[in-house]
Design an enzyme around this catalytic site. Structure first.
Site, PDB file in Angstrom:
ATOM      1  CD  GLN A 221      -2.709  -0.611   2.277  1.00 61.43           C
ATOM      2  OE1 GLN A 221      -3.050  -1.777   2.989  1.00 61.43           O
ATOM      3  NE2 GLN A 221      -3.204  -0.144   2.609  1.00 61.43           N
ATOM      4  NE  ARG A 368     -13.444   0.751   4.185  1.00 62.02           N
ATOM      5  CZ  ARG A 368     -14.329   0.011   3.434  1.00 62.02           C
ATOM      6  NH1 ARG A 368     -14.431  -1.191   2.821  1.00 62.02           N
ATOM      7  NH2 ARG A 368     -14.629   0.918   2.784  1.00 62.02           N
ATOM      8  CB  CYS A 369      -9.312   3.046  11.104  1.00 58.95           C
ATOM      9  SG  CYS A 369      -8.566   1.915  12.591  1.00 58.95           S
ATOM     10  CD  GLU A 738      -9.987   6.660   8.313  1.00 58.99           C
ATOM     11  OE1 GLU A 738      -9.870   6.738   9.293  1.00 58.99           O
ATOM     12  OE2 GLU A 738      -8.687   5.981   7.598  1.00 58.99           O
TER      13      GLU A 738
END
Ligand code: CDP
Length: 783
Positions: A221, A368-369, A738
């Protein structure tokens, strides 16, 4: 040159995802699709037990196995000074274990073979003698003085305590609590969860013996940051490392850390002079790669009798596993947890976090945060629910009384944040209206009289996304800006290269739309490139919804740079002064004479064919954007559930989500992001956790134990929006990806607890499974 015949479709258009054509036809190019001539395959031997000394490793039989090219152990790596690697939190992690294993699934040895099945088979021929040590599974027990020491490798480490961190004004908060009419306390555990992306992690490492150039195709990523870390750790010249992150089948934070497999495959390729592929299987992904959450939290809120929050405090024990590999770019060990006042105007607050080593896989990734905002948001929204129940104030009304008001923005929070913009009341009101809240409350009263269990849960979350700015956010010192490089070719078609890296979020479409919005070139004429460190400008990657706030801003800014030059070119073509040229939707026209105009395509052609005296040829530029602040998306999620008294099973009857992520670039993609996140939030709330038995064996190592929601379980979602632009983002956008995973778990749990409130049940930790609900009812004598 003709003008723009296709509609421009910049911001606010639901342009179909350009990348889907390729992905849906099975024409994506993922790491496991890469096959290079002479490529070898690597498999990793993993520890079967959580805590043990290694007394002997015998690899002779594996080496002798036909098709095996090499077997690598920790000792082999040690001989090259590569047995340990740094983690994203500055700890050290064993690449392959040397004297001791510290979690089940830890990497112990690697086999490199001509064939992937041979590599896997040969693992069974490696003989490792383990001398078991007592496993430490509970972080609270890990912090007890007589707990077995996990990290004997660390000089000066005499306990399993990693760090203590606190933020806020303890005395002021204590005074607020002393003067309160009511103190509400909640002990809750946000369980260890795992992003479980469709594609597991892997790489193909190709170190060319002739040139020394290392090309590493990697599920990354953050390819640029990974290249720099590889250069720093392995001592390879950075220009000789190329990381290519091709199509990625979901990241969600799981593909941010550097895992031992990447390092061993690269070392093996370097030593053997052949490409080496390593792709982990599902169980390896679940048991050894970055987990998320694992926060044991106690929260307290001090209130006046009329429901005004006077103070807030929290105490957390964070389970970091055996190596402190928390992936977070802040200067504070618990990331952004101090956003835990959420959407509320809180006069005094204090939080403290102690992190512990345990015999579990390392991680602490931002699934996802944004770096612990999920835990913070869950805590405050659960506390609000509990406070509402105890004060007997409607939970929507309690929120209303405490929201930061629109006129308070930009809002400086007591814990040091500057929230950029918000209108929390508007989002809540819209959600309640769409839900039919008043009517549902009336129905609930009637049902309660009949002894039926129906609940309504609310979460009015505030998110914080878009790391940097660079002064406060960095990865190993690399400041968190991001970049965009844009070139418009003579025919008016453009290539945009970005430092962020899509993993399915649709950047190839939305970033092209940003260019379309700024320059008037239709999105289909803008190719977006990402993920290849040799061919894109330096960036810090995609996680924590930072792409739009940072990379999107860089894209808008570089397009504006080009627009400025295009304006000068247009003035030359139109034979007027620069200040007489105005721009709108891909056309540069003479002020007051709109028919005299040149399209962006005509201007682009001129940039290579017809330049004014002294102007450099071409139409291209690069921007590195360091945001002045984070962006603060927000929203309200409401859930209605019915709980079955006989079984404890609960079903979502209705779910309404109102999101505000500022200006939406592509409403359809935003909606897709929200749907996906709400499903993940539901899974975390209802059905999944990575847990361990008392020996430290991972329960949750496959999809029969770690449950993913199918369409069967996933509720229907009704989505709505409000738009409160970010004042500092060039196009007013905030991140969105997110928000639903951050905001929704509390909404689901609050709904179940609201249903159970008449029974005196005040908390059930996630996952709120039917057996936990039934047990709670049973303990109260109701089931
Ligand atoms: O960093 P990441 O791409 O995971 O998250 P994001 O910035 O929240 O963006 C997710 C997707 O939604 C991207 O394709 C964005 O461009 C898009 N998006 C949008 O269309 N409008 C917004 N205001 C925010 C995101």
């Amino acid at each position: 040159m003709s003008g723009t015949e296709t509609p421009i479709r910049g911001l606010g258009h639901s342009v179909r995802r350009k990348e889907d054509d390729r992905l849906l036809r099975g024409r994506g190019n993922f790491v496991d699709d890469i096959a290079l001539p002479g490529m070898l395959h690597m498999a990793l031997l993993r520890a079967p037990i959580a805590h043990a000394r290694i007394t002997a490793v015998d690899v002779e039989a594996a080496k002798a196995h036909p098709g095996v090219v090499a077997v690598v152990t920790g000792r082999d790596l040690d001989a090259h000074g590569l047995a340990w690697m740094p983690t994203l939190s500055g700890d050290t992690q064993a690449v392959l274990a040397l004297d001791k294993v510290v979690f089940q699934g830890q990497e112990v040895a690697a086999v490199v073979a001509e064939d992937p099945y041979v590599a896997s088979d040969a693992l069974e021929l490696i003989d490792v003698d383990y001398d078991p040590l007592p496993p430490v599974v509970d972080p609270n027990k890990a912090l007890e003085p007589d707990a077995p020491l996990i990290r004997e490798d660390k000089q000066g480490q005499t306990s399993n305590h990693i760090n203590h961190w606190e933020k806020g004004d303890r005395e002021a908060t204590d005074r607020a609590f002393a003067s309160a009419d009511k103190v509400v306390r909640l002990e809750t555990f946000y369980p260890r969860s795992h992003p479980a992306p469709l594609e597991t992690c892997g790489c193909v490492a190709d170190v060319d013996p002739a040139t020394g150039k290392a090309t590493i195709y990697m599920t990354s990523q953050a390819p640029h940051a990974h290249r720099t870390l590889f250069a720093l750790v392995a001592g390879l010249p950075e220009q000789d490392i190329r990381i290519v992150s091709p199509d990625i089948g979901g990241g969600f934070g799981n593909k941010v850390p550097i895992y031992p497999g990447y390092v061993v495959a690269t070392v093996a390729s370097l030593l053997l002079g052949r490409p080496v592929k390593w792709v982990e299987d599902r169980t390896e992904n679940l048991i050894s790669t970055g987990f998320a959450r694992d926060y044991h939290m106690t929260g307290e809120v001090a209130l006046s009798s009329d429901g005004r929050i006077l103070g807030l405090r929290s105490k957390v024990v964070a389970d970091h596993g055996a190596f402190n590999a928390a992936a977070q770019p802040t200067k504070t060990p618990a990331g952004l947890f101090h956003i835990f006042a959420g959407s509320y105007d809180v006069p005094a607050a204090f939080c403290e976090v102690d992190a512990a080593y345990t015999n579990k896989a390392p991680g602490g990734i931002a699934y996802r945060c944004s770096f612990r905002v999920t835990e913070a948001s869950f805590l405050i929204e659960r506390l609000m629910q509990k406070a509402a129940t105890e004060l007997e104030i409607d939970p929507a009304e309690l929120r209303r009384r405490n929201f930061i008001r629109p006129e308070q923005f930009p809002y400086r929070s007591v814990l040091g944040w500057e929230y950029d913009s918000g209108d929390y009341q508007r989002a809540l009101d819209l959600a309640l209206e769409k839900l039919g809240y008043q009517e549902l409350r009336r129905e609930q009263r009637e049902r309660r009289q009949r002894g039926e269990l129906m609940g309504i849960g609310i979460a009015s979350f505030t998110e914080v996304v878009g790391a940097g700015h660079g002064a406060d956010y960095d990865i190993a010192g690399l400041r968190m800006f991001d970049s965009a490089e844009l070139r418009v070719h003579p025919t008016g078609k453009a290539i945009l290269k970005v430092g962020v890296k899509t993993q399915g979020q649709g950047h190839e479409t939305t970033f092209a739309q940003i260019v379309a919005g700024e320059l008037g070139i239709p999105p289909e004429d803008v190719a977006v490139m990402h993920g290849d460190t040799d061919n894109t400008p330096y960036g810090l990657g995609t996680y924590a919804s930072r792409s739009t706030p940072v990379g999107g801003a860089a894209t808008a800014m570089v397009a504006r740079k080009l627009r400025e030059k295009a304006g000068r070119l247009a003035a030359h073509l139109l034979e007027v002064a620069e200040e007489d040229v105005e721009y709108a939707e891909g056309r540069f026209s003479v002020r007051g004479a709109p028919d005299q105009a040149k399209t962006i395509q005509e201007v682009a052609f001129a940039a290579y064919t017809n330049l004014p005296e002294g102007m450099e040829a071409g139409l291209e530029g690069v921007t590195y954007y360091d945001p002045p602040n984070m962006t603060f998306p927000f929203g309200t999620y409401c859930v209605v559930v019915d709980v079955d008294k006989g079984t404890g099973a609960w079903k979502v009857r209705k779910m309404v989500a109102v999101d505000d992520c500022g200006v939406r670039i592509n409403p359809m993609i935003v909606e897709g992001q929200i749907h996906g996140g709400l499903a993940e939030g539901f899974a975390i709330a209802a059905m999944q956790q990575i847990t361990f038995d008392e020996e430290g064996n991972c329960i949750g190592s496959n999809f029969t134990d770690y449950l993913l929601p199918t369409s069967w379980e996933t509720p229907n979602f009704e989505t709505h929006e409000t738009v409160t632009p970010s004042p500092h983002h060039p196009i007013g956008a905030k991140g969105v990806g997110e928000s639903p995973t951050v905001g929704s778990p509390a909404a689901y749990v609050n709904a179940v607890l609201d249903a159970l409130a008449p029974l005196g049940i005040t908390n059930i930790d996630m996952p709120v499974t039917s057996d936990k609900v039934w047990t709670a009812m049973h303990e109260k004598g109701f089931a």
